[in-house]
Design a protein around this motif. Sequence first.
Motif, PDB file in Angstrom:
ATOM      1  N   GLY A 198       0.789  -1.227   0.000  1.00 36.61           N
ATOM      2  CA  GLY A 198       0.000   0.000   0.000  1.00 36.61           C
ATOM      3  C   GLY A 198       0.822   1.277   0.000  1.00 36.61           C
ATOM      4  N   GLN A 199       2.124   1.166   0.202  1.00 33.00           N
ATOM      5  CA  GLN A 199       2.976   2.353   0.232  1.00 33.00           C
ATOM      6  C   GLN A 199       3.550   2.634  -1.158  1.00 33.00           C
ATOM      7  N   ASP A 200       3.805   3.895  -1.430  1.00 34.70           N
ATOM      8  CA  ASP A 200       4.439   4.293  -2.692  1.00 34.70           C
ATOM      9  C   ASP A 200       5.921   3.926  -2.609  1.00 34.70           C
ATOM     10  N   LEU A 201       6.331   2.979  -3.430  1.00 39.15           N
ATOM     11  CA  LEU A 201       7.692   2.459  -3.369  1.00 39.15           C
ATOM     12  C   LEU A 201       8.738   3.488  -3.771  1.00 39.15           C
ATOM     13  N   PHE A 202       8.367   4.409  -4.650  1.00 39.01           N
ATOM     14  CA  PHE A 202       9.308   5.431  -5.098  1.00 39.01           C
ATOM     15  C   PHE A 202       9.366   6.588  -4.108  1.00 39.01           C
ATOM     16  N   GLN A 203       8.212   7.055  -3.710  1.00 41.67           N
ATOM     17  CA  GLN A 203       8.132   8.193  -2.789  1.00 41.67           C
ATOM     18  C   GLN A 203       8.801   7.874  -1.451  1.00 41.67           C
ATOM     19  N   ASN A 204       8.694   6.628  -1.018  1.00 45.96           N
ATOM     20  CA  ASN A 204       9.284   6.236   0.262  1.00 45.96           C
ATOM     21  C   ASN A 204      10.728   5.761   0.141  1.00 45.96           C
ATOM     22  N   GLY A 205      11.283   5.816  -1.063  1.00 47.27           N
ATOM     23  CA  GLY A 205      12.690   5.505  -1.256  1.00 47.27           C
ATOM     24  C   GLY A 205      13.024   4.024  -1.328  1.00 47.27           C
ATOM     25  N   PHE A 206      12.019   3.170  -1.475  1.00 56.02           N
ATOM     26  CA  PHE A 206      12.276   1.740  -1.572  1.00 56.02           C
ATOM     27  C   PHE A 206      12.802   1.366  -2.955  1.00 56.02           C
ATOM     28  N   LEU A 207      12.366   2.084  -3.985  1.00 58.66           N
ATOM     29  CA  LEU A 207      12.809   1.861  -5.360  1.00 58.66           C
ATOM     30  C   LEU A 207      13.299   3.168  -5.958  1.00 58.66           C
ATOM     31  N   ASP A 208      14.357   3.071  -6.757  1.00 54.90           N
ATOM     32  CA  ASP A 208      14.846   4.217  -7.516  1.00 54.90           C
ATOM     33  C   ASP A 208      14.914   3.798  -8.983  1.00 54.90           C
ATOM     34  N   SER A 209      15.504   4.613  -9.816  1.00 52.22           N
ATOM     35  CA  SER A 209      15.552   4.314 -11.249  1.00 52.22           C
ATOM     36  C   SER A 209      16.279   3.011 -11.540  1.00 52.22           C
ATOM     37  N   MET A 210      17.425   2.811 -10.920  1.00 51.40           N
ATOM     38  CA  MET A 210      18.188   1.584 -11.143  1.00 51.40           C
ATOM     39  C   MET A 210      17.414   0.375 -10.626  1.00 51.40           C
ATOM     40  N   GLY A 211      16.785   0.506  -9.477  1.00 50.11           N
ATOM     41  CA  GLY A 211      15.976  -0.576  -8.928  1.00 50.11           C
ATOM     42  C   GLY A 211      14.801  -0.917  -9.830  1.00 50.11           C
ATOM     43  N   THR A 212      14.248   0.096 -10.470  1.00 52.14           N
ATOM     44  CA  THR A 212      13.133  -0.123 -11.386  1.00 52.14           C
ATOM     45  C   THR A 212      13.574  -0.964 -12.581  1.00 52.14           C
ATOM     46  N   VAL A 213      14.732  -0.638 -13.135  1.00 51.13           N
ATOM     47  CA  VAL A 213      15.251  -1.405 -14.261  1.00 51.13           C
ATOM     48  C   VAL A 213      15.492  -2.849 -13.835  1.00 51.13           C
TER      49      VAL A 213
ATOM     50  N   SER B  50       9.210   1.547 -22.677  1.00 51.46           N
ATOM     51  CA  SER B  50       8.629   2.753 -23.280  1.00 51.46           C
ATOM     52  C   SER B  50       7.210   3.020 -22.776  1.00 51.46           C
ATOM     53  N   GLU B  51       6.537   1.982 -22.322  1.00 50.37           N
ATOM     54  CA  GLU B  51       5.173   2.135 -21.817  1.00 50.37           C
ATOM     55  C   GLU B  51       5.110   2.161 -20.291  1.00 50.37           C
ATOM     56  N   PHE B  52       6.276   2.115 -19.652  1.00 55.98           N
ATOM     57  CA  PHE B  52       6.321   2.108 -18.191  1.00 55.98           C
ATOM     58  C   PHE B  52       5.903   3.469 -17.658  1.00 55.98           C
ATOM     59  N   ASP B  53       4.883   3.476 -16.821  1.00 52.96           N
ATOM     60  CA  ASP B  53       4.401   4.694 -16.171  1.00 52.96           C
ATOM     61  C   ASP B  53       4.557   4.481 -14.669  1.00 52.96           C
ATOM     62  N   ARG B  54       5.454   5.226 -14.094  1.00 52.43           N
ATOM     63  CA  ARG B  54       5.788   5.062 -12.678  1.00 52.43           C
ATOM     64  C   ARG B  54       4.557   5.062 -11.776  1.00 52.43           C
ATOM     65  N   SER B  55       3.569   5.873 -12.107  1.00 52.00           N
ATOM     66  CA  SER B  55       2.376   5.960 -11.262  1.00 52.00           C
ATOM     67  C   SER B  55       1.531   4.681 -11.311  1.00 52.00           C
ATOM     68  N   GLN B  56       1.755   3.855 -12.333  1.00 53.69           N
ATOM     69  CA  GLN B  56       1.027   2.589 -12.440  1.00 53.69           C
ATOM     70  C   GLN B  56       1.814   1.414 -11.874  1.00 53.69           C
ATOM     71  N   TRP B  57       3.043   1.689 -11.407  1.00 50.21           N
ATOM     72  CA  TRP B  57       3.915   0.636 -10.868  1.00 50.21           C
ATOM     73  C   TRP B  57       4.460   1.030  -9.495  1.00 50.21           C
ATOM     74  N   ASN B  58       3.814   1.932  -8.785  1.00 53.10           N
ATOM     75  CA  ASN B  58       4.418   2.486  -7.575  1.00 53.10           C
ATOM     76  C   ASN B  58       4.032   1.796  -6.264  1.00 53.10           C
ATOM     77  N   THR B  59       3.159   0.792  -6.321  1.00 47.62           N
ATOM     78  CA  THR B  59       2.852   0.023  -5.109  1.00 47.62           C
ATOM     79  C   THR B  59       2.907  -1.460  -5.450  1.00 47.62           C
ATOM     80  N   LEU B  60       2.995  -2.262  -4.445  1.00 50.22           N
ATOM     81  CA  LEU B  60       3.038  -3.707  -4.623  1.00 50.22           C
ATOM     82  C   LEU B  60       1.818  -4.200  -5.399  1.00 50.22           C
ATOM     83  N   ASP B  61       0.642  -3.753  -5.020  1.00 53.04           N
ATOM     84  CA  ASP B  61      -0.583  -4.182  -5.702  1.00 53.04           C
ATOM     85  C   ASP B  61      -0.637  -3.707  -7.149  1.00 53.04           C
TER      86      ASP B  61
END
Length: 80
Positions: free
Chosen positions: A28-43, A60-71
Amino acid sequence: MDDIKNKVIEILADVTSTDEETVRSWDGQDLFQNGFLDSMGTVELLVQIQDELDINVPVSEFDRSQWNTLDKICDQIRKL
């Protein structure tokens, strides 16, 4: 908890060098906003999803806002 979510937890634990119980606590937490994931971690996350789940995630279709929580990650995987 379903198989996809368990696999995503396992992958996130590996990518972030964190234990799976801690990753579960991020639910339920934002993985990017809370510092759990960064750009390198995303890749790394996307590469592992592709390798381990045999799912192609077009960067190219990756939208951070659609991948920012576990769910949301699980939902995106299900869509692919």
